[in-house]
Motif scaffolding. Structure first.
Motif, mmCIF file in Angstrom:
data_model
loop_
_atom_site.group_PDB
_atom_site.id
_atom_site.type_symbol
_atom_site.label_atom_id
_atom_site.label_comp_id
_atom_site.label_asym_id
_atom_site.label_seq_id
_atom_site.Cartn_x
_atom_site.Cartn_y
_atom_site.Cartn_z
ATOM 1 N N THR A 157 -5.924 -3.166 4.285
ATOM 2 C CA THR A 157 -7.014 -2.635 6.050
ATOM 3 C C THR A 157 -7.634 -2.277 5.679
ATOM 4 O O THR A 157 -8.239 -2.192 4.512
ATOM 5 C CB THR A 157 -5.982 -1.919 6.636
ATOM 6 N N ILE A 158 -8.967 -2.843 6.267
ATOM 7 C CA ILE A 158 -10.085 -2.592 5.799
ATOM 8 C C ILE A 158 -10.187 -0.406 5.668
ATOM 9 O O ILE A 158 -10.757 -0.619 4.694
ATOM 10 C CB ILE A 158 -11.265 -2.493 7.466
ATOM 11 N N ASP A 159 -9.924 0.128 6.542
ATOM 12 C CA ASP A 159 -9.033 1.472 5.260
ATOM 13 C C ASP A 159 -8.830 1.461 4.263
ATOM 14 O O ASP A 159 -9.333 2.468 2.998
ATOM 15 C CB ASP A 159 -8.541 2.319 6.503
ATOM 16 N N GLU A 160 -7.688 1.030 4.063
ATOM 17 C CA GLU A 160 -7.662 1.177 2.483
ATOM 18 C C GLU A 160 -8.508 0.152 1.455
ATOM 19 O O GLU A 160 -8.617 1.063 0.284
ATOM 20 C CB GLU A 160 -5.876 0.277 2.354
ATOM 21 N N GLU A 218 -6.285 -11.562 6.149
ATOM 22 C CA GLU A 218 -6.082 -11.619 7.398
ATOM 23 C C GLU A 218 -7.154 -13.008 7.488
ATOM 24 O O GLU A 218 -6.086 -13.753 8.887
ATOM 25 C CB GLU A 218 -7.025 -10.173 8.352
ATOM 26 N N ARG A 271 -15.241 -8.793 10.835
ATOM 27 C CA ARG A 271 -15.235 -7.531 10.728
ATOM 28 C C ARG A 271 -15.243 -6.470 9.435
ATOM 29 O O ARG A 271 -14.884 -5.052 9.700
ATOM 30 C CB ARG A 271 -13.628 -7.052 11.253
ATOM 31 N N TRP A 272 -14.823 -7.279 8.374
ATOM 32 C CA TRP A 272 -15.078 -7.297 7.174
ATOM 33 C C TRP A 272 -16.345 -6.861 6.416
ATOM 34 O O TRP A 272 -16.095 -5.431 5.709
ATOM 35 C CB TRP A 272 -13.230 -8.421 6.019
ATOM 36 N N GLN A 274 -8.319 -10.072 0.477
ATOM 37 C CA GLN A 274 -7.486 -9.708 1.899
ATOM 38 C C GLN A 274 -7.173 -10.927 2.196
ATOM 39 O O GLN A 274 -7.466 -11.534 2.497
ATOM 40 C CB GLN A 274 -8.489 -8.413 2.888
ATOM 41 N N ASP A 278 0.538 -1.343 -0.190
ATOM 42 C CA ASP A 278 -0.209 0.031 -0.255
ATOM 43 C C ASP A 278 0.956 1.492 -0.218
ATOM 44 O O ASP A 278 1.012 1.646 0.963
ATOM 45 C CB ASP A 278 -0.609 -0.091 1.264
ATOM 46 N N SER A 293 -12.818 -11.932 12.151
ATOM 47 C CA SER A 293 -12.213 -11.535 11.501
ATOM 48 C C SER A 293 -13.489 -11.169 9.778
ATOM 49 O O SER A 293 -12.951 -10.212 9.415
ATOM 50 C CB SER A 293 -10.728 -12.712 10.638
#
Length: 576
Positions: free
Chosen positions: A274-277, A296, A324-325, A294, A241, A321
């Motif tokens: 990451t989730i934000d990315e 994770e 969360r996504w 992803q 990233d 996990s």
């Protein structure tokens, strides 16, 4: 996302060509073999095929080391056969997505061959070349430009004696990294992508695409990574990233896809994202990629020592996990859903149970849980049959460069060979790469020759021929969950609410939209479990059972009592 996209109700099937089906008896799967099996894909009901690399390659990393981006590896066939396959898929309403591998090339690619001729060659800056550390002699231990380790063991830098510099390879030394800072590199990649789209392909799965931007310093140097264990520094924060990645992907989208008619799919494989990315990558307003892979949830059974430090897998961690996504991308962006692929062990052996008494039901359970999430599901070849990990003996049974390199390095540093093999047997990529089991013949119907890697001996029991006409088979269950995504709008686009997050046996969640709610209950254990703690349990007990993988409970049993690896989907009409 206001307007639903076609890929929200689609299911993707990944083909690893080397191991799918062999049409010419040389023991290696090929395009002709895939062409002969397109009706299997159509019968399964998938919407998209993702084809792992079929380009010319020395096959150092099983085709992910590409020597020509615009041709077909002769072992796999020809462009003519590729066109036939593409047409056959399109005739059946199935799209074809190519694997795009542009973080690196093979060291036998014409670009790199030219780049290594001299420091003054016009292609030199197409790759990452750097001198030894100041005051050190090239080739000596510690003289590498940075301390980064390769994902395939050893240093990420290879000394080139002829020109007196190192080149960067995050993976194999035969996979030098392209320098995306160079505009000519990007233009060459975009031209190649347009060439494939003009040929009729429907998009790209982009291999480690979030590694194409490196944290280059103003003076052109690359910084060292932090050493936490082992000999090498962790360079991942410096090339994952990276600072220009969003710029590159937005530019790619404009240069390749803008103005084209058709429905395309772009999937970014992004280790460490990451989730934000991921929200930024998949926000439709930013026009970068449609969805990301992803990693994770596929690292939850790995300890601080990394991939080969195998730890027990806990269901609560998996739910935390994936949940969360689901929550993170609920409003903006989109999830890719998968249990396994060509780089991961078989799903049944990792997340389910491959014990004979549980394998079939646990395979169906895993399908139900994954496909009822919000996102686009991916089926890896053989997953629809419940294929399992291979019973590897010694190191001679393995073929994958990652496993072979790790074994050599670990045993060379004094680790017990049997301990190393234990981790390889569980986590090694070759588990996913044994041939697809088509029937119970000697080589499982994969080839008339000698297969490049051994066929799993359980193919006499687990094979497509035994399942395709059996309505109680794993294959039939996959057909049903795929059809559910096509016919039930709530499965594709409904909201997701996790239930019983702390339960260590039951995976439970609700999918909902105005007028309809689905409850998914799955007992992901070898013991009976009762899900009476869910909200509105009494109402759900009276609801319609839309899908199940087990016989109905006995009248004397609570209706929300679940047998080992039993999964049910309930449907209830609502007022909303």
């Amino acid at each position: 996302m206001t307007e639903p996209q076609w890929w929200q109700s689609a299911v993707v099937y990944q083909i690893y060509p080397r191991s799918f089906a062999d049409s010419d008896g040389d023991g290696i799967g090929d395009l002709g073999g895939i062409l002969a099996k397109v009706d299997h894909l159509a019968r399964l009901g998938v919407d998209v095929v993702w084809l792992s690399p079929v380009y010319p390659s020395p096959q150092d990393d099983a085709g992910y080391d590409i020597s020509d981006f615009q041709d077909i590896e002769p072992v796999f066939g020809s462009l003519e056969i590729f066109d036939q396959l593409l047409a056959a898929l399109h005739e059946r309403g199935i799209k074809l997505v190519m694997d795009l591998v542009v973080n690196h090339t093979s060291d036998e690619h014409a670009w790199f061959q030219q780049a290594r001729r001299s420091k003054d060659d016009p292609k030199r800056d197409w790759y990452w070349w750097r001198p030894p550390r100041e005051g050190m002699t090239g080739g000596d231990p510690g003289a590498e430009p940075t301390n980064w380790g390769s994902f395939f063991s050893g240093s990420a830098w290879e000394w080139d004696e002829s020109t007196g510099e190192y080149y960067l390879h995050l993976f194999s030394k035969k996979q030098p990294d392209l320098n995306w800072e160079n505009r000519e590199v990007r233009e060459a990649v975009y031209a190649m992508m347009r060439w494939w789209l003009d040929r009729g392909v429907d998009g790209f799965r982009m291999d480690v695409i979030n590694m194409i931007s490196k944290a280059v310093q103003p003076d052109g140097s690359l910084p060292d990574g932090v050493v936490s264990h082992g000999l090498y520094g962790d360079g991942t924060p410096l090339f994952t990233d990276g600072p220009r990645i969003h710029e590159y992907l937005a530019e790619m989208n404009r240069e390749v896809f803008a103005g084209r008619d058709g429905q395309f799919l772009t999937v970014g494989e992004m280790p460490g994202v990451t989730i934000d990315e991921a929200i930024r990558y998949t926000d439709p307003a930013r026009a970068e990629v449609d969805m990301v892979f992803q990693f994770e949830h596929v690292t939850l059974d790995q300890g601080p020592g990394g991939k080969w430090d195998v730890q027990p897998l806990r269901l609560t961690d998996v739910k935390a996990s994936l949940g969360r996504w689901q929550a993170g991308l609920a409003e903006v962006g989109w999830n890719s859903l998968y249990w396994n692929n060509h780089d991961q062990p078989r799903a049944v052996s990792r997340y389910g149970s491959d014990a004979p008494e549980h394998r079939v039901r646990s395979a169906k359970c895993l399908a139900t849980v994954l496909h009822l999430h919000r996102g686009t599901p991916y089926v890896y070849q053989g997953e629809e049959l419940g294929m399992t990990n291979f019973p590897f003996g010694g190191i001679g049974d393995f073929r994958d460069i990652e496993s072979l390199n790790h074994y050599a390095e670990a045993t060379g540093h004094g680790e017990d060979p049997e301990d190393v093999l234990k981790a390889l047997r569980y986590m090694g990529r070759d588990n996913a790469r044994t041939p697809v089991q088509w029937d119970d013949s000697a080589n499982a119907g994969f080839t008339t020759g000698t297969p490049w890697i051994a066929v799993n001996p359980n193919h006499t029991e687990i094979n497509a021929s035994a399942q395709i006409d059996d309505e109680d088979s794993v294959f039939a269950h996959y057909r049903r969950v795929i059809e559910l995504r096509h016919t039930e709008k709530v499965v594709a686009t409904g909201d997701f609410t996790m239930l019983l997050a702390d339960h260590d046996q039951i995976y439970a969640f609700v999918r909902s939209e105005p007028g309809t709610a689905l409850l998914v209950l799955a007992n992901m254990s070898n013991e009976t479990a009762v899900a009476d703690q869910i909200p509105d349990a009494a109402e759900w007990e009276r609801a319609e059972v839309l899908l199940t993988n087990a016989p109905s409970p006995e009248p004397s049993q609570p209706r929300l009592s679940l047998q080992p690896w039993e999964a049910r989907v309930y449907r209830r009409r609502t007022d909303g």
